[in-house]
Every structure is written in C-alpha cells, then in structure tokens.
Design an enzyme around this catalytic site. Structure first.
Site, PDB file in Angstrom:
ATOM      1  N   LYS A  39      -9.745   1.475  -3.076  1.00  0.00           N
ATOM      2  CA  LYS A  39     -10.217   0.811  -1.971  1.00  0.00           C
ATOM      3  C   LYS A  39     -11.537   1.423  -1.576  1.00  0.00           C
ATOM      4  O   LYS A  39     -12.058   2.467  -1.662  1.00  0.00           O
ATOM      5  CB  LYS A  39      -9.091   1.281  -0.763  1.00  0.00           C
ATOM      6  CG  LYS A  39      -9.577   0.798   0.315  1.00  0.00           C
ATOM      7  CD  LYS A  39      -8.500   1.143   1.595  1.00  0.00           C
ATOM      8  CE  LYS A  39      -8.635   0.749   3.125  1.00  0.00           C
ATOM      9  NZ  LYS A  39      -7.758   1.050   4.117  1.00  0.00           N
ATOM     10  N   GLU A  82       0.749  -1.055   0.024  1.00  0.00           N
ATOM     11  CA  GLU A  82       0.077  -0.107  -0.175  1.00  0.00           C
ATOM     12  C   GLU A  82       0.980   1.447   0.010  1.00  0.00           C
ATOM     13  O   GLU A  82       1.695   1.323   0.685  1.00  0.00           O
ATOM     14  CB  GLU A  82      -1.059   0.008   1.248  1.00  0.00           C
ATOM     15  CG  GLU A  82      -1.702   1.235   1.471  1.00  0.00           C
ATOM     16  CD  GLU A  82      -2.572   1.199   2.587  1.00  0.00           C
ATOM     17  OE1 GLU A  82      -3.405   2.233   3.155  1.00  0.00           O
ATOM     18  OE2 GLU A  82      -2.053   0.141   3.812  1.00  0.00           O
ATOM     19  N   CYS A  93      -5.225  -3.067   2.911  1.00  0.00           N
ATOM     20  CA  CYS A  93      -4.934  -2.810   4.357  1.00  0.00           C
ATOM     21  C   CYS A  93      -6.045  -3.684   4.911  1.00  0.00           C
ATOM     22  O   CYS A  93      -6.402  -4.901   4.825  1.00  0.00           O
ATOM     23  CB  CYS A  93      -4.906  -1.479   4.721  1.00  0.00           C
ATOM     24  SG  CYS A  93      -4.069  -1.249   6.410  1.00  0.00           S
TER      25      CYS A  93
END
Length: 493
Positions: free
Chosen positions: A315, A253, A365
């Site tokens: 995301k 990330e 994440c």
C-alpha cells in the site's frame, strides 16, 4: 434566535443534505441545489460573513459524510463518546476552513455579473476541494463529484475526473443561483443536459473476461485480532480460497491478519499450503496480508499467488493514525489501541498482477479515493491495468454509510478510467462493477459469503488517465488559479 444567527445552522443542515447523494443514486440534483443555496447566501454577504457560511456548510457536509469515524474511535478505539464526537466535529471544522477561505474570496472578488461570477465560484470551489484532497496527505472523502455518479455529469468523468465534475457542480449551482435571468439559467440547463446528450465516449475496448470469486470474511473489528476468534476466521478464509473456481479469487485487506513470523508460529503450514495450491493450474489469488518484520519494517500488502513468480503489492497511500503516526500524535494512536501503527509505503507505480492475459491492479482500502495516483499506472499503455481490484476492511465503521459511500467512490473510478473493478471486503460492499460504473453483482453487507461473477478487462486510455497520470492534479489547479487571478485583475481595473 435571530435570523442572522440561524442562517449558518440552516447552511450546515444543507451541507449535510449534500451528502445524501453519496449514498442514494437518485439524489444527485439535491447536491447541486444545496450548493446553489450556498452560492446565493455568500453572494449577499461580506467576506467575513461568507467565510462563516462556507465553514458552516462544509462542517455540516463533512460531519454527515464522515460521521462514521465516531464508531471507530468510540466503539473500537475506546474513546469516551463525548471525546469521539468532538474529534469528528473538530476534523470536519478544520477541513472546512478551505471552503471558508474560498467563500470569503468569492464575496471579495465577485463582480455582480452572473457568468463571470459563476466561473469564479467554480474555480474557488475546485481549489477548496483540491486543498482538502491533497494537503496533509489528503482527505477527499465525500468530494462533491462523487454525488454525481448517477447523474448526467458522470459522463464527464473520463475527461476531467471527480474534481473536474465537482467544478462543474459549482458552475451549475452558481448559474442556478442567479435566478431566472435567461443567460445563466440557460447555461445551467446546458451544463446539465449536454453531457447526457453527448453520452460517454468509449476510450477503451475489451481485452477478455475473467471469472472471479470474491470473499467477504465478515469478521467484526474487535474480533479480528482476538485469539479465540482468529483461528476459525482464518480457517474459513483458507477453505474458501482453496475451493474457489474460475480465474481469480480475491480475499480482502488483512484477510490473513498475522505477520509472517506470527503466522509461522501460530498456524504452521497455513501459508505454505496456499502457495502449493495456487502454484498448480487453476485460479490465481490476491490475498490481503501484512508483511515484513521489525528490522525491515511492515507493510499493508497484497500477495499474488499463482504459478508465476511471487507477486507483492504494498500500500502506497497510508491512513494517518491507522497506518502511520504523524509527528507528535503517537499519544492518539496509543489511546485508540490501534494494533498496526507505522507501516512502510509501497512504490508509486507498481506492476499489475498477470491473470489469464489481464493486468489486474490492486489497491487497498481508501487508496481508490486518489484517482490521480492510480492514473500513474496508465502512463505506459503496454503496462496499464486492464482491471482494478480493491481489497478493503471497513469493519471499523460497522454497517454505516461508509460502506455504500466507498462503493460510490469505486464506481466513479471505473468511469474515470473505463476499467471494471472487483471489490473484496471484510464487511461490505463486496461487489463487481463494470467499466460503466454499473454494479453487476454484490453481497449483502455484514454477512460472510462468496461472490462469483464475470468481469471484463479493457485496454485504452481515457483523457483523464492521460493527463492525470503525467501531471497529477496540477492542470486543474492551474486552470482554477488562472480563473481566480483573472477575476482579481478585472476587479482592480
């Protein structure tokens, strides 16, 4: 201190012990024992006292399970230590109100019959965990089912998922709390032994293998955006990407921490060189990078680089305060000095990244905490992922238990979907996990390095992927609510 006042403190300590199994693979039984003590305590209390016991247990559980938030708020956010500690405690205490309400309801509606009461406890425990995991964007970290990833109940993952496992934990604990009475004791043993005896049913089959290269950049969070550190870190990332062999290379990330406009200004030609390299025959790449601009908004994204058309994953499940600012809380983000604020959300069911006939599904994440959202990608079997890729940056939390906890979470996802996962992280845990939840390769935490290995793609749909993909968590919620309503009705008749 009177014994009556001491008991909530002991329950808080037990709640903390409950989290040990989220890190240590052989402590799954300890988690069940801790819950069993909670059951016994609320069974002897009135609703108000039971609520206090549940709140104390939950607060200890979440302080121990998420105490690493102190590091991000104090060391990297600049909050004074007392305020950061108070914030962790306040969050844990607030989220534990769900468990407090559940325990009050259990004390109010239990009938004094072991098996019906055990079913009621399991249903209320499940509803409390679902509430914490879903309401107000959800915070399901340290859910009780994750403590069972190495225990016999892990065999239930492809059927009922992590929350279903948590409900069975509550059921076993409640049966065990009934003592040595033959029926509940036998039920507790059967619930633990039967899944292990049945084993894990194969709902998936192999599709092929990929040779993967995973990068661990090991950039401290306070250096990630520092002008004196960034060029060297970005240069290392580019060289590792360009030198990678095999089929797929994954960088974590925000491995490239600059927006496109900033990148063109600060490192001209950097991104273009990567695009040209991966357009040639050889490995494909997944690279974490922020995308967008002021007019269109920003996204925390993964760019897929290959000879195929450009691929982008944005995301979906954003982190409160880190990636979006809840209404009325901008002051907190400014106090934390978080450089990336309001991001745009991605689409709910994005396409996978095609690599050598495999469909690789990225997530970023803590998105892999939300299995019900990942399950939406399995509704169409022809488009379902054959492999997951998690790109994370846990640099906010140093070398804390957050790293092995997140690996535990990823391992549970592989069991739910019977899909392997590759994890490329900034500071750890960078690892390859097969479809049985086994870690086949892993880098040491907090060290820069490159991990190479092989991972198997798989096709097929588990029962959990089927029902969660179509209905989310509603089947579990409705089942639990039905058990509770039945208990209330029987109590009144």
């Amino acid at each position: 201190m009177p014994r009556r006042a001491l008991w909530p403190l002991l329950l808080a300590a037990l709640g903390a012990l409950h989290t040990v199994a989220h890190v240590h693979t052989d402590a799954w039984l300890l988690a069940i024992v801790a819950v069993a003590v909670l059951v016994a305590s609320v069974a002897r209390a009135g609703p108000a006292r039971a609520a206090l016991h549940g709140w104390a247990f939950g607060t200890g559980w979440l302080v121990a399970g998420t105490g690493w938030l102190f590091i991000s708020m104090h060391r990297y956010g600049g909050l004074p230590a007392p305020l950061a500690a108070a914030a962790v405690l306040a969050l844990a205490a607030a989220l534990s109100l769900y468990l407090a309400l559940a325990m009050a309801a259990y004390a109010r509606w239990r009938r004094g019959r072991a098996l019906p009461d055990a079913a009621l406890f399991a249903a209320l425990w499940l509803l409390a965990e679902l509430a914490r995991g879903v309401l107000f964007t959800g915070f399901p970290w340290a859910a009780s089912g994750y403590a069972q990833v190495d225990g016999p109940l892990a065999a239930l993952a492809p059927w009922v998922g992590v929350y279903g496992i948590g409900a069975v934990v509550g059921l076993v604990a409640a049966c065990a709390a009934a003592g040595l009475r033959p029926v509940p004791a036998a039920a507790a043993v059967l619930l633990l032994v039967l899944p292990a005896l049945l084993g894990t049913v194969d709902f998936s089959r192999p599709t092929g293998t990929l040779q993967v290269t995973l990068l661990q950049t090991a950039v401290a969070q306070d250096e990630k955006f520092a002008a004196e550190r960034m060029p060297e870190a970005m240069a290392w990332t580019a060289q590792a990407l360009l030198r990678a062999q095999g089929d797929l290379v994954v960088a974590p990330e925000t491995a490239v921490p600059l927006l496109p406009g900033q990148l063109a200004e600060s490192a001209p030609g950097y991104w273009e060189a990567l695009l040209v390299h991966f357009a040639r025959p050889g490995p494909a790449a997944l690279v974490g990078v922020p995308l967008g601009d002021f007019e269109r908004g920003y996204t925390n994204s993964v760019a897929g680089l290959s000879a195929a058309p450009p691929y982008r994953y944005d995301k979906l499940h954003l982190v409160p305060f880190g990636e979006f600012i809840p209404s009325g809380f901008r002051w907190f983000t400014e106090a934390m000095h978080i450089p990336l604020g309001d991001f745009q959300r991605g689409v709910r069911n994005p396409p996978s990244f095609a690599v050598r006939g495999e469909r690789v599904a990225p997530n970023i994440c803590y998105e892999d905490l939300f299995g019900e959202e990942l399950a939406a990608r399995f509704v169409d079997p022809a488009l379902a992922p054959t492999l997951f890729a998690n790109l994370s940056n846990l640099g906010w939390f140093d070398d804390s238990v957050a790293l092995p906890q997140h690996l535990h979470i990823s391992r549970l996802r592989t069991l739910e979907f019977q899909r392997g996962i590759v994890r490329a992280t900034n500071t750890g845990a960078t690892a390859i996990v097969d479809h049985r939840g086994r870690v086949t390769a892993q880098l040491p935490a907090q060290q820069r390095g490159v991990l190479t290995g092989t991972v198997q793609g798989r096709t097929g749909t588990t029962p959990y992927a089927w029902w969660a993909g179509r209905f989310g968590l509603w089947p579990l919620a409705l089942l639990a609510a039905g058990v509770v309503l039945a208990a209330v009705f029987r109590r009144r008749t």
